[in-house]
Design a protein around this motif. Structure first.
Motif, PDB file in Angstrom:
ATOM      1  N   PHE A 160      -5.615   1.609  -2.463  1.00 42.55           N
ATOM      2  CA  PHE A 160      -4.366   0.920  -2.191  1.00 42.55           C
ATOM      3  C   PHE A 160      -4.665  -0.574  -2.024  1.00 42.55           C
ATOM      4  CE2 PHE A 160      -6.111   1.413   1.932  1.00 42.55           C
ATOM      5  CZ  PHE A 160      -5.436   0.612   2.843  1.00 42.55           C
ATOM      6  N   TRP A 191      -6.578   0.705   9.970  1.00 44.95           N
ATOM      7  CA  TRP A 191      -6.111   1.769   9.096  1.00 44.95           C
ATOM      8  C   TRP A 191      -6.782   3.090   9.454  1.00 44.95           C
ATOM      9  CZ3 TRP A 191      -2.758  -0.690   5.756  1.00 44.95           C
ATOM     10  CH2 TRP A 191      -2.959  -2.074   5.585  1.00 44.95           C
ATOM     11  N   SER A 196      -2.478   4.697   3.637  1.00 40.65           N
ATOM     12  CA  SER A 196      -2.142   3.298   3.362  1.00 40.65           C
ATOM     13  C   SER A 196      -1.169   2.729   4.383  1.00 40.65           C
ATOM     14  CB  SER A 196      -1.541   3.171   1.963  1.00 40.65           C
ATOM     15  OG  SER A 196      -0.356   3.945   1.853  1.00 40.65           O
TER      16      SER A 196
END
Length: 329
Positions: A160, A191, A196
């Motif tokens: 991503f 993250w 994502s």
């Protein structure tokens, strides 16, 4: 009795000057190469030192004996060498060129595999890497701001684009479940591996030049390169301290938390080492490292459990610093 403001300022300047005058270097331990060093990394226990020479040789040295533990054969190195990573258990070396990552076994002294990575843009090159503590997950950041999240066991890869410019910093947590990213777009993000969706993001005015986390992944340090240097909490992003210094601008390159997170060590592009109190952001001192060539800078740092900080610079010089002298101030 009320002291004049000028007198108080003078006393503070004298105290700061005393801190800067304290000599904490224990001197050069060893010079590991006659070549310059472009990249370096200490093993997690500080016993091994990984370096990339100016000609692209990838060397792994023993710190205590200063002997070569492993050198990847020059004709097999993926060149140009852009990034290297030593695994937490010291069994793997990862070497990346523009678009391929090679995995090398240190015990077997042999290449295990090669894997190609790409960005959203077909011409994007590799700009950052991180290997999880259990060696099962690999992050590969790209020049277009995209990020590959690869499972080494299954060979599955999720990609991503969390950044709009090259990713320069990637840091895993202690289990390989969460990670921090930082890029030249001035943005940092937290993250969960495989997702994502950001747990939090923050954008600064300038590019992120330094990013470090505590060993337990509870706090991180970020510098945007010019005027914003913060110590923040993970995983909320709440600010703990902002670094305080008298200079108008201060460049931050390498950084690492030491003394169980009580201190922060940072390096500049001008052969300087600085130490900071992480609770207040106070600068405890700045010192000049020992170099052989003008403009040499620190490429790696490591703190042991005995009050020592080790710096490895681009002149291949390993220097030891006594942190007990700082704690006594």
């Amino acid at each position: 009795m009320r002291w004049p403001a000028v007198f108080i300022a003078l006393i503070l300047l004298l105290l700061i000057g005393c801190k800067h005058d304290v000599e904490i270097s224990d001197g050069v331990v060893h010079t590991f190469s006659t070549e310059s060093i472009s990249q370096g990394q200490f093993s997690d226990d500080g016993k091994l030192l990984l370096g990339v020479t100016g000609t692209g040789s990838v060397m792994l040295w023993r710190v205590d004996s200063q002997q070569v533990e492993f050198k990847i054969p020059d004709h097999k190195v993926l060149k140009p060498v852009k990034h290297v990573v030593l695994s937490k258990d010291k069994s793997l070396i990862l070497v990346a060129n523009d678009n391929t990552v090679g995995l090398w076994s240190v015990p077997a002294k042999a290449m295990i595999s090669k894997v190609k990575f790409s960005g959203v843009s077909a011409r994007a090159t590799i700009t950052a890497m991180a290997l999880s503590p259990h060696k099962d997950r690999l992050l590969v950041g790209m020049a277009d701001g995209s990020l590959n999240m690869a499972d080494i066991n299954t060979r599955l890869n999720n990609r991503f684009k969390p950044h709009s410019q090259p990713i320069r910093h990637l840091k895993f947590d202690t289990q390989g479940a969460l990670f921090l990213s930082g890029g030249l777009d001035g943005k940092i993000g937290l993250w969960q591996f495989g997702s994502s969706a950001a747990l939090f993001e923050q954008e600064f005015a300038h590019r992120v030049t330094s990013l470090a986390t505590t060993r337990d992944f509870s706090r991180f340090f970020v510098s945007d390169g010019l005027s914003a240097q913060h110590i923040k909490q993970l995983t909320s992003g709440a600010e703990q301290a902002k670094l305080n210094y008298s200079a108008r601008f201060k460049i931050f390159r390498q950084s690492t938390f030491v003394e169980n997170g009580a201190l922060l060590a940072t390096s500049s592009s001008k052969s300087h080492l600085s130490l900071w109190h992480t609770e207040t952001g106070e600068e405890l001192g700045t010192w000049t490292i020992q170099t052989k060539n003008k403009g040499a800078s620190i490429v790696a740092m490591h703190a042991d459990n005995h009050g020592n900080l080790f710096t490895f610079n681009s002149d291949a010089v390993l220097e030891r610093w006594n942190l007990d002298l700082i704690k006594a101030l």
